[in-house]
Design an enzyme around this catalytic site. Structure first.
Site, mmCIF file in Angstrom:
data_model
loop_
_atom_site.group_PDB
_atom_site.id
_atom_site.type_symbol
_atom_site.label_atom_id
_atom_site.label_comp_id
_atom_site.label_asym_id
_atom_site.label_seq_id
_atom_site.Cartn_x
_atom_site.Cartn_y
_atom_site.Cartn_z
ATOM 1 N N ALA A 180 0.831 -1.202 0.000
ATOM 2 C CA ALA A 180 0.000 0.000 0.000
ATOM 3 C C ALA A 180 0.867 1.254 0.000
ATOM 4 C CB ALA A 180 -0.928 0.000 1.211
ATOM 5 N N GLY B 236 0.282 -5.300 0.599
ATOM 6 C CA GLY B 236 -0.753 -5.291 -0.424
ATOM 7 C C GLY B 236 -0.280 -5.859 -1.745
ATOM 8 N N GLU C 196 2.954 -5.892 7.756
ATOM 9 C CA GLU C 196 2.116 -4.893 8.434
ATOM 10 C C GLU C 196 2.239 -4.921 9.948
ATOM 11 O OE1 GLU C 196 0.160 -5.435 4.407
ATOM 12 O OE2 GLU C 196 1.196 -6.699 5.881
ATOM 13 N N GLU D 74 -0.749 -9.470 -1.335
ATOM 14 C CA GLU D 74 -2.191 -9.721 -1.351
ATOM 15 C C GLU D 74 -2.757 -9.637 -2.768
ATOM 16 O OE1 GLU D 74 -4.029 -8.224 2.784
ATOM 17 O OE2 GLU D 74 -2.811 -6.708 1.783
#
Length: 270
Positions: free
Chosen positions: A71, A121, A144, A124
């Protein structure tokens, strides 16, 4: 998720190679961080491919040093300057989740070509693809926890469905990455490639997929997803009913008798 932020960055580069569409994350200076505009563009490109009848498979890759660092922390940091930072973050996470789910449910089979790193992310995003190819030495992780948060775009749910829950738990709770070689051993990565050859390997795999029947490919994706997406309680209930039916079969009786007689069973499929 509201209006897309204006940007002069290319964000996503799309190249059509015969029956395969290559979508390249193109923010190399930002390590292909998943900003809202980039995710919006990715969603738009994937949606547009639904109308391209000649395209039968998709490859996702990244420009520069790695696939994606995750992210966009600069964007997330900017939420502190707004009147509702928590709501903005919730919206961002929700948007990522929705786009990744649409990728997973896309009728075209997808292959993630990983190199360098796939963090947070970025990992992911690759988990929402059907298959993953990684160059040797690539680092995969969900760091994270080191930021006091958790993966928020499906990582805590998809990762334990793909590898042993104990390993997924370790990755999530420690934030420590694993390399491509171990990821391949665990089944998280489908194929390994030599450094610099990841995209070529992913394209070869995508071409194999593209040769399949489109309707069967789409149906196969749905069936596999259905097989692994059920809740534990539902799965255990189905298992209980199935085993109960099998227990009443002739093969079950034969198996028990053969065990008692210390011989090989002679199953008939009845």
């Amino acid at each position: 998720m509201g209006q897309t932020t204006q940007t002069t960055e290319p964000l996503i580069r799309t190249e059509l190679r015969d029956r395969v569409a290559v979508l390249k994350l193109d923010r190399p200076k930002q390590l292909n961080a998943l900003s809202t505009p980039l995710v919006d563009r990715l969603d738009e490109e994937l949606n547009a491919l639904r109308a391209e009848r000649a395209i039968r498979a998709v490859v996702l890759t990244g420009e520069g040093r790695g696939f994606s660092a995750g992210a966009d922390l600069a964007e997330i940091g900017s939420f502190a300057e707004t009147s509702a930072p928590s709501a903005r973050f919730r919206d961002l996470v929700g948007h990522l989740t929705e786009v990744f789910q649409r990728l997973q449910e896309h009728p075209l089979p997808s292959v993630a070509a990983l190199h360098g790193f796939a963090y947070g992310g970025g990992l992911e995003l690759s988990l929402a693809c059907d298959l993953r190819v990684a160059e040797r030495g690539t680092q995969l992780g969900v760091p994270e926890m080191k930021l006091g948060v958790l993966p928020g775009a499906g990582g805590t749910q998809r990762l334990p469905r793909m590898i042993a829950p104990a390993v997924a738990r370790q990755m999530i709770l420690t934030g420590q990455p694993i390399d491509a070689e171990r990821a391949h051993t665990l089944g998280l990565v489908n194929e390994l490639a030599e450094p610099g050859r990841g995209l070529d390997a992913a394209l070869a795999l995508a071409e194999t997929l593209a040769a399949g029947a489109p309707l069967a490919l789409a149906a196969g994706k749905r069936l596999v997803d259905a097989a692994v997406a059920g809740e534990l309680r539902q799965g255990v209930g189905y298992e209980r009913e199935t085993v109960s039916v099998l227990h009443s079969s002739r093969d079950s009786a034969e198996g028990l008798q053969a065990f008692q007689e210390r011989r090989e069973p002679r199953f008939t499929g009845e």
